[in-house]
Design a protein around this motif. Structure first.
Motif, PDB file in Angstrom:
ATOM      1  N   GLU A 175       9.003   2.757  -3.973  1.00  0.00           N
ATOM      2  CA  GLU A 175       7.853   2.485  -4.695  1.00  0.00           C
ATOM      3  C   GLU A 175       6.815   2.562  -3.825  1.00  0.00           C
ATOM      4  O   GLU A 175       6.750   1.752  -2.668  1.00  0.00           O
ATOM      5  N   THR A 176       5.756   3.200  -4.113  1.00  0.00           N
ATOM      6  CA  THR A 176       4.604   3.424  -3.240  1.00  0.00           C
ATOM      7  C   THR A 176       3.283   2.885  -3.920  1.00  0.00           C
ATOM      8  O   THR A 176       3.386   2.373  -5.205  1.00  0.00           O
ATOM      9  N   LYS A 177       2.207   2.757  -3.312  1.00  0.00           N
ATOM     10  CA  LYS A 177       1.029   2.397  -3.924  1.00  0.00           C
ATOM     11  C   LYS A 177       0.425   3.116  -5.200  1.00  0.00           C
ATOM     12  O   LYS A 177      -0.171   2.714  -5.993  1.00  0.00           O
ATOM     13  N   LYS A 178       0.797   4.524  -4.945  1.00  0.00           N
ATOM     14  CA  LYS A 178       0.452   5.372  -6.161  1.00  0.00           C
ATOM     15  C   LYS A 178       1.548   6.051  -7.046  1.00  0.00           C
ATOM     16  O   LYS A 178       1.196   6.353  -8.108  1.00  0.00           O
TER      17      LYS A 178
ATOM     18  N   LEU B  40       5.766   0.486  -0.412  1.00  0.00           N
ATOM     19  CA  LEU B  40       5.823  -1.066  -1.020  1.00  0.00           C
ATOM     20  C   LEU B  40       7.145  -1.739  -0.930  1.00  0.00           C
ATOM     21  O   LEU B  40       7.142  -2.631  -0.583  1.00  0.00           O
TER      22      LEU B  40
ATOM     23  N   SER C 207       2.729   4.007   5.338  1.00  0.00           N
ATOM     24  CA  SER C 207       1.906   2.807   5.140  1.00  0.00           C
ATOM     25  C   SER C 207       1.652   2.655   3.670  1.00  0.00           C
ATOM     26  O   SER C 207       1.532   1.544   3.245  1.00  0.00           O
ATOM     27  N   GLU C 208       1.970   3.697   2.689  1.00  0.00           N
ATOM     28  CA  GLU C 208       2.092   3.680   1.292  1.00  0.00           C
ATOM     29  C   GLU C 208       3.384   3.105   0.548  1.00  0.00           C
ATOM     30  O   GLU C 208       3.180   2.598  -0.580  1.00  0.00           O
TER      31      GLU C 208
ATOM     32  N   THR D  35       6.064   6.030  -8.021  1.00  0.00           N
ATOM     33  CA  THR D  35       7.454   5.619  -7.973  1.00  0.00           C
ATOM     34  C   THR D  35       8.551   6.868  -7.714  1.00  0.00           C
ATOM     35  O   THR D  35       8.608   7.974  -8.462  1.00  0.00           O
TER      36      THR D  35
END
Length: 83
Positions: free
Chosen positions: A61-64, A30, A27-28, A66
């Protein structure tokens, strides 16, 4: 050379390389794409694998954070991450 291992367990992707283990919640994530630069565009990215001339780079790439995965088998990793 030890290849990077990517597995999906429940809703997490587990990335292993040598003694390292990174868990990324699905879910994180992107964006997942290939990068043609030598060391990756993101200076603060977490780099996994050995960067050398013949490896491809898979960028997660995640919400928090890379992550840049240096691999000789990018299609297999991209396939697992897009599942």
């Amino acid at each position: 050379m030890v290849e990077i291992s990517v597995k999906k367990i429940d809703n997490n992707f587990i990335i292993r390389w040598q003694l390292s283990k990174v868990e990324i919640p699905a879910s994180e994530i992107l964006n997942v794409h290939l990068d043609d630069t030598y060391g990756g565009d993101k200076k603060a990215a977490i780099r996994i694998g050995l960067p050398y001339g013949t490896t491809d780079r898979v960028v997660i790439e995640t919400k928090k954070q890379t992550y840049i995965l240096f691999t000789s088998n990018p299609s297999a990793i991209m396939k697992k991450l897009s599942a």
